[in-house]
Scaffold this active site. Structure first.
Site, PDB file in Angstrom:
ATOM      1  N   ASP A 180       0.847  -1.194   0.000  1.00  0.00           N
ATOM      2  CA  ASP A 180       0.000   0.000   0.000  1.00  0.00           C
ATOM      3  C   ASP A 180       0.880   1.241   0.000  1.00  0.00           C
ATOM      4  O   ASP A 180       2.043   1.199   0.432  1.00  0.00           O
ATOM      5  CB  ASP A 180      -0.959  -0.003   1.185  1.00  0.00           C
ATOM      6  CG  ASP A 180      -0.263   0.236   2.515  1.00  0.00           C
ATOM      7  OD1 ASP A 180       0.629  -0.562   2.857  1.00  0.00           O
ATOM      8  OD2 ASP A 180      -0.595   1.217   3.210  1.00  0.00           O
ATOM      9  N   GLU A 214      -0.172  -0.455   5.809  1.00  0.00           N
ATOM     10  CA  GLU A 214       0.834   0.135   6.695  1.00  0.00           C
ATOM     11  C   GLU A 214       0.723   1.646   6.741  1.00  0.00           C
ATOM     12  O   GLU A 214       0.853   2.259   7.821  1.00  0.00           O
ATOM     13  CB  GLU A 214       2.238  -0.274   6.238  1.00  0.00           C
ATOM     14  CG  GLU A 214       3.347   0.065   7.231  1.00  0.00           C
ATOM     15  CD  GLU A 214       3.884   1.482   7.087  1.00  0.00           C
ATOM     16  OE1 GLU A 214       4.536   1.973   8.030  1.00  0.00           O
ATOM     17  OE2 GLU A 214       3.655   2.099   6.022  1.00  0.00           O
ATOM     18  N   GLU A 215       0.476   2.271   5.604  1.00  0.00           N
ATOM     19  CA  GLU A 215       0.456   3.729   5.553  1.00  0.00           C
ATOM     20  C   GLU A 215      -0.738   4.327   6.306  1.00  0.00           C
ATOM     21  O   GLU A 215      -0.707   5.499   6.688  1.00  0.00           O
ATOM     22  CB  GLU A 215       0.434   4.211   4.097  1.00  0.00           C
ATOM     23  CG  GLU A 215       1.656   3.822   3.276  1.00  0.00           C
ATOM     24  CD  GLU A 215       2.926   4.539   3.696  1.00  0.00           C
ATOM     25  OE1 GLU A 215       2.916   5.259   4.703  1.00  0.00           O
ATOM     26  OE2 GLU A 215       3.948   4.359   3.008  1.00  0.00           O
ATOM     27  N   HIS A 219       6.380   9.892   0.610  1.00  0.00           N
ATOM     28  CA  HIS A 219       5.171  10.591   1.067  1.00  0.00           C
ATOM     29  C   HIS A 219       4.988  11.954   0.404  1.00  0.00           C
ATOM     30  O   HIS A 219       4.022  12.651   0.700  1.00  0.00           O
ATOM     31  CB  HIS A 219       5.159  10.785   2.601  1.00  0.00           C
ATOM     32  CG  HIS A 219       5.050   9.519   3.374  1.00  0.00           C
ATOM     33  ND1 HIS A 219       4.599   9.475   4.682  1.00  0.00           N
ATOM     34  CD2 HIS A 219       5.344   8.234   3.050  1.00  0.00           C
ATOM     35  CE1 HIS A 219       4.624   8.222   5.120  1.00  0.00           C
ATOM     36  NE2 HIS A 219       5.066   7.463   4.148  1.00  0.00           N
TER      37      HIS A 219
END
Length: 454
Positions: free
Chosen positions: A92, A156-157, A423
């Site tokens: 992800d 996870e994000e 990010h």
């Protein structure tokens, strides 16, 4: 790079690695259905599962975790009596954010200036490819000397804890002697680094309500309580005069004793505009690895476009708090809630919601696995000694694994060095780092198997 069969094999596999990473990056696998269709995550998970099956993994499965995401699992049996190593990554990714700021399509791998650009190239779809490269190089040079388990997370994000809770409910699944988390990164390109600490995190939403409806700012402004102004005051209270994070009752003066981060390097890595000061006190390493850090990651209120002269009745913000090792994330959350409630002005109504949490992590750098990795890094990065650094980010699964398997040796490596800009728009990966770290991981598995021989 020193010539050796493993390194030569990895180098020959790099065109395939690029093609596979191109396929994997093409999935907009954001684990938030408000941002991208669930089908994108499901397609990415299926791609990973197929890749494991192609490498002769057994018991390959898509695991439905409690937060609704799918994790991918598989096991590759090694020689009898060999140790077990768990390899971790996640498929992800973060949203594309400001698409206009991308110089190439976010979900289309594009080469530019020697780097591969695209969302997830470094964080952490590149980690999936890193593990595959290492295993393929070993299979081409005598075989994989350990039993390998692979777990690839799907949320996870988001920090919603799906895989953590699944692992707690099925503790036998991820048992291993050593665990390699492929979701960190070198301190900078070409400097081999393992990450010794991770900050924990808590993610909350703050809502301020003051009025039954929006009001004309001319008719009522000056006396009517403005929800956005109240929210701004609350958020401002989380920072001291020098910009340090200040939360009532939460210590913020710890010192980082390890590898330092020169301010001039940090300013360049973070792309700080000329003349803009860095907030906070202490060294850069203190601020990003040893102390709590609060960030306002989103605000909902009237947008500038189409704004009218009215007083808002409500305003919301999403706030991230990073918590260093030695501080409990749950206790930090309680202190953050209490701080916000105590600093909300005008008796405005404040509603608080926790949307994610993970504990900080500290590795045992004296373990045999670290010695095996240090030796492997010297092969992959000739003339460079492995460094140990902290990481300001969070990988909540690490603490879950450390709790479930206290005897397991956990190492953190990865592709998210500063130039990767994870990010952010224009995330990228260095193919040279991917190649070298794949060589290092392959040699680590050889070294670790040897260290466990009786």
């Amino acid at each position: 790079m020193t010539s050796n069969p493993i390194a030569e094999t990895v180098r020959s596999l790099m065109p395939r690695a690029r093609a596979e990473l191109t396929e994997l990056v093409a999935f907009e696998s954001v684990a938030d259905e408000n941002v991208a269709p669930r089908s994108e995550c499901e397609a990415a998970a299926s791609w990973v599962a197929d890749a494991l099956r192609a490498e002769d993994f057994q018991d390959v499965a898509l695991l439905d975790t409690p937060d609704g995401s799918q994790a991918v699992y598989g096991i590759l049996p090694g020689p009898a009596g060999a140790p077990t190593v768990l390899l971790y990554a996640h498929y992800d990714v973060q949203p594309k954010l400001d698409e206009a700021a991308w110089l190439s399509p976010p979900f289309e791998l594009t080469e530019r200036d020697g780097r591969w650009y695209g969302r997830g190239t470094a964080d952490c779809k590149g980690g999936v490819i890193l593990h595959l490269l290492a295993l393929r190089a070993l299979k081409a040079n005598g075989g994989v000397p350990v039993t390998v388990k692979v777990i690839v997370e799907g949320s996870e994000e988001q920090g919603t804890g799906g895989l953590e809770r699944y692992a707690e409910e099925h503790p036998e699944l991820l048992t291993a002697d050593a665990i390699v988390i492929g979701d960190a990164g070198n301190f900078r390109v070409g400097l081999p680094t393992v990450t010794a600490t991770l900050r924990g995190m808590t993610m909350i939403r703050v809502r301020i309500d003051t009025l039954e409806g929006n009001l004309h700012s001319g008719q009522f402004g000056g006396a009517a309580p403005d929800a956005l102004a109240a929210l701004i005051r609350v958020l401002d209270s989380l920072r001291g005069p020098d910009g340090s994070t200040v939360i009532d009752g939460l210590p913020g003066d710890r010192v980082w004793e390890g590898l330092q981060y020169p301010e001039e390097n940090f300013r360049q890595d973070a792309k700080v505009l000329p003349g803009v000061d860095l907030p906070g006190g202490g060294t850069v390493a203190d601020r990003i690895w040893a102390r709590p850090a609060v960030t306002v990651v989103g605000i909902d209120c009237h947008p500038v476009a189409g704004a009218t002269p009215s007083i808002p009745k409500t305003a919301r913000a999403q706030v991230s708090l990073r918590v260093p090792p030695g501080q409990d994330a749950a206790e930090a959350t309680k202190l953050l809630f209490a701080h916000i409630e105590n600093h909300t002005p005008w008796n405005a109504r404040v509603t608080l919601e926790q949307v994610g949490q993970g504990q900080a992590f500290q590795a045992d750098t004296s373990s045999p696995a670290y010695a095996s990795m240090a030796e492997a890094m010297e092969v992959a990065y000739p003339g460079q000694e492995m460094q140990t650094a902290g990481l300001g980010g969070s990988i909540p699964l690490c603490n879950t694994l450390a709790s479930l398997y206290p005897e397991a040796e956990i190492l953190l490596i990865g592709l998210s060095e500063p130039e990767a800009q994870i990010h952010a728009p224009n995330e990228s990966v260095s193919p040279e780092e991917l190649e070298r770290l794949s060589v290092a991981e392959a040699h680590f598995l050889v070294n670790y198997a040897r260290s466990k021989q009786v």
